[in-house]
Scaffold this motif. Structure first.
Motif, PDB file in Angstrom:
ATOM      1  N   GLU A 167      -5.964  -5.324  -8.671  1.00  0.00           N
ATOM      2  CA  GLU A 167      -5.827  -3.881  -8.922  1.00  0.00           C
ATOM      3  C   GLU A 167      -4.401  -3.400  -8.746  1.00  0.00           C
ATOM      4  O   GLU A 167      -3.969  -2.461  -9.429  1.00  0.00           O
ATOM      5  CB  GLU A 167      -6.773  -3.086  -8.023  1.00  0.00           C
ATOM      6  CG  GLU A 167      -8.213  -3.116  -8.481  1.00  0.00           C
ATOM      7  CD  GLU A 167      -9.014  -1.939  -7.955  1.00  0.00           C
ATOM      8  OE1 GLU A 167      -8.535  -0.786  -8.045  1.00  0.00           O
ATOM      9  OE2 GLU A 167     -10.125  -2.182  -7.451  1.00  0.00           O
ATOM     10  N   ALA A 190      -2.606  -1.447 -11.650  1.00  0.00           N
ATOM     11  CA  ALA A 190      -2.028  -0.118 -11.429  1.00  0.00           C
ATOM     12  C   ALA A 190      -0.588  -0.069 -11.931  1.00  0.00           C
ATOM     13  O   ALA A 190      -0.151   0.924 -12.535  1.00  0.00           O
ATOM     14  CB  ALA A 190      -2.087   0.232  -9.946  1.00  0.00           C
ATOM     15  N   MET A 194      -1.262   0.737  -4.055  1.00  0.00           N
ATOM     16  CA  MET A 194      -2.648   0.365  -4.372  1.00  0.00           C
ATOM     17  C   MET A 194      -3.118  -0.754  -3.439  1.00  0.00           C
ATOM     18  O   MET A 194      -4.245  -0.704  -2.927  1.00  0.00           O
ATOM     19  CB  MET A 194      -2.761  -0.079  -5.824  1.00  0.00           C
ATOM     20  CG  MET A 194      -4.178  -0.481  -6.238  1.00  0.00           C
ATOM     21  SD  MET A 194      -5.380   0.875  -6.122  1.00  0.00           S
ATOM     22  CE  MET A 194      -5.062   1.709  -7.693  1.00  0.00           C
ATOM     23  N   HIS A 223     -10.885   4.375  -9.643  1.00  0.00           N
ATOM     24  CA  HIS A 223     -10.277   3.056  -9.804  1.00  0.00           C
ATOM     25  C   HIS A 223     -10.584   2.467 -11.185  1.00  0.00           C
ATOM     26  O   HIS A 223      -9.738   1.787 -11.767  1.00  0.00           O
ATOM     27  CB  HIS A 223     -10.772   2.127  -8.698  1.00  0.00           C
ATOM     28  CG  HIS A 223     -10.152   2.405  -7.357  1.00  0.00           C
ATOM     29  ND1 HIS A 223      -9.055   1.729  -6.895  1.00  0.00           N
ATOM     30  CD2 HIS A 223     -10.477   3.311  -6.400  1.00  0.00           C
ATOM     31  CE1 HIS A 223      -8.725   2.188  -5.696  1.00  0.00           C
ATOM     32  NE2 HIS A 223      -9.574   3.148  -5.374  1.00  0.00           N
ATOM     33  N   HIS A 252      -5.202   8.593  -2.931  1.00  0.00           N
ATOM     34  CA  HIS A 252      -5.502   8.708  -4.363  1.00  0.00           C
ATOM     35  C   HIS A 252      -4.507   9.639  -5.053  1.00  0.00           C
ATOM     36  O   HIS A 252      -4.062   9.369  -6.172  1.00  0.00           O
ATOM     37  CB  HIS A 252      -6.922   9.240  -4.563  1.00  0.00           C
ATOM     38  CG  HIS A 252      -7.981   8.213  -4.288  1.00  0.00           C
ATOM     39  ND1 HIS A 252      -9.203   8.532  -3.759  1.00  0.00           N
ATOM     40  CD2 HIS A 252      -7.987   6.875  -4.461  1.00  0.00           C
ATOM     41  CE1 HIS A 252      -9.933   7.434  -3.623  1.00  0.00           C
ATOM     42  NE2 HIS A 252      -9.210   6.421  -4.048  1.00  0.00           N
ATOM     43  N   ILE A 256      -6.257  -0.263  -0.747  1.00  0.00           N
ATOM     44  CA  ILE A 256      -7.484  -1.073  -0.765  1.00  0.00           C
ATOM     45  C   ILE A 256      -7.670  -1.829   0.550  1.00  0.00           C
ATOM     46  O   ILE A 256      -8.752  -1.812   1.143  1.00  0.00           O
ATOM     47  CB  ILE A 256      -7.469  -2.043  -1.963  1.00  0.00           C
ATOM     48  CG1 ILE A 256      -7.588  -1.262  -3.274  1.00  0.00           C
ATOM     49  CG2 ILE A 256      -8.594  -3.065  -1.852  1.00  0.00           C
ATOM     50  CD1 ILE A 256      -7.385  -2.096  -4.517  1.00  0.00           C
ATOM     51  N   ASP A 288     -15.075   7.626  -6.229  1.00  0.00           N
ATOM     52  CA  ASP A 288     -13.931   6.794  -5.853  1.00  0.00           C
ATOM     53  C   ASP A 288     -13.884   5.572  -6.770  1.00  0.00           C
ATOM     54  O   ASP A 288     -12.829   5.199  -7.304  1.00  0.00           O
ATOM     55  CB  ASP A 288     -14.094   6.371  -4.395  1.00  0.00           C
ATOM     56  CG  ASP A 288     -12.916   5.557  -3.862  1.00  0.00           C
ATOM     57  OD1 ASP A 288     -12.264   4.841  -4.649  1.00  0.00           O
ATOM     58  OD2 ASP A 288     -12.661   5.615  -2.656  1.00  0.00           O
TER      59      ASP A 288
END
Length: 253
Positions: A119, A123, A227, A163, A208, A231, A159
């Protein structure tokens, strides 16, 4: 495990449905070490008797276990359980069983590492290529999240949607598919979801907003770092304490 008492009496159904049930039970027993590595599964007649199915269903089920990397059927040696490194953890049945019997949360920790790596890269790609309509969707999703800070369940679902928007915008279809698959299975576990507090929700919301701002600014390096931090940090906050004395975990029902 008493198959009949757990699922109720077997009624005539298509062999494929019966096979799915047999596979699910056998996967659970292998992952839980009821059938340890290098042990032999019960014979075909024994499995037929236990599950109330035909030899054809049993043989098809064993083939599926072989495809998942859990066993190998060898003439003269029977069907024996293979070492865990060869198990297909991207298979949903295997992954669900691993999470269910993950006493020390190692699989969930690994899942977080994989998710953070993929991710963060997606991103960064999104920050480089996002289009105006996708940017607006992301901004709108922040408003949705802000309205749900007092509803942990609904916030968690939105949420995930936040993502998902970033992953879709990245254009990395394979990465998105991998994360979607493993994350959906992890979210079935209460130990993965935890019980976030209002403070946890507010920190998540702030991160976020920062992620969205960095994407909007085209800061690929910055959003990749954030990111990953987001996480991993979210998991560390909700990760349950592991007790070494833990002995009983859920089984297939």
């Amino acid at each position: 495990m008493d198959f009949g008492s757990s699922l109720g009496p077997i009624r005539p159904r298509r062999s494929g449905r019966l096979g799915d049930t047999v596979v699910t039970y056998l996967v659970d027993r292998i992952v839980s070490a009821d059938y340890p590595v290098d042990s032999a599964l019960p014979t075909e007649p024994e499995l037929c008797e236990e599950f109330g199915v035909s030899r054809t269903v049993v043989r098809e089920s064993i083939k599926l276990l072989e495809e998942k990397g859990l066993v190998r059927a060898t003439p003269g040696r029977g069907t024996r359980v293979l070492e865990p490194p060869g198990w297909n953890l991207l298979d949903p049945i295997v992954l669900e069983a691993q999470i269910r019997h993950d006493r020390e949360l190692k699989i969930l920790d690994d899942l977080i590492s994989v998710r953070a790596a993929l991710e963060s890269d997606m991103a960064a790609a999104t920050a480089r290529t996002i289009k105006a309509p996708q940017q607006q969707e992301l901004a709108d999703q922040l408003d949705v999240l802000a309205d749900l800070l007092d509803d942990a369940g609904a916030y968690a679902a939105e949420d995930v949607a936040f993502h998902e928007l970033i992953m879709v915008a990245s254009g990395n279809r394979l990465g998105h598919a991998i994360i979607h698959s493993i994350h959906s299975k992890a979210r079935l576990s209460s130990r993965y979801n935890g019980t976030p507090t209002r403070a946890d929700q507010e920190q998540s919301m702030a991160e976020h907003r920062q992620i969205e701002a960095l994407i909007r600014a085209g800061d690929a390096d910055g959003v990749a770092v954030l990111m990953r931090t987001h996480i991993v940090g979210s998991w560390n906050r909700r990760r349950p304490e592991v007790h070494r004395s833990l002995t009983a975990l859920p089984t297939v029902e």
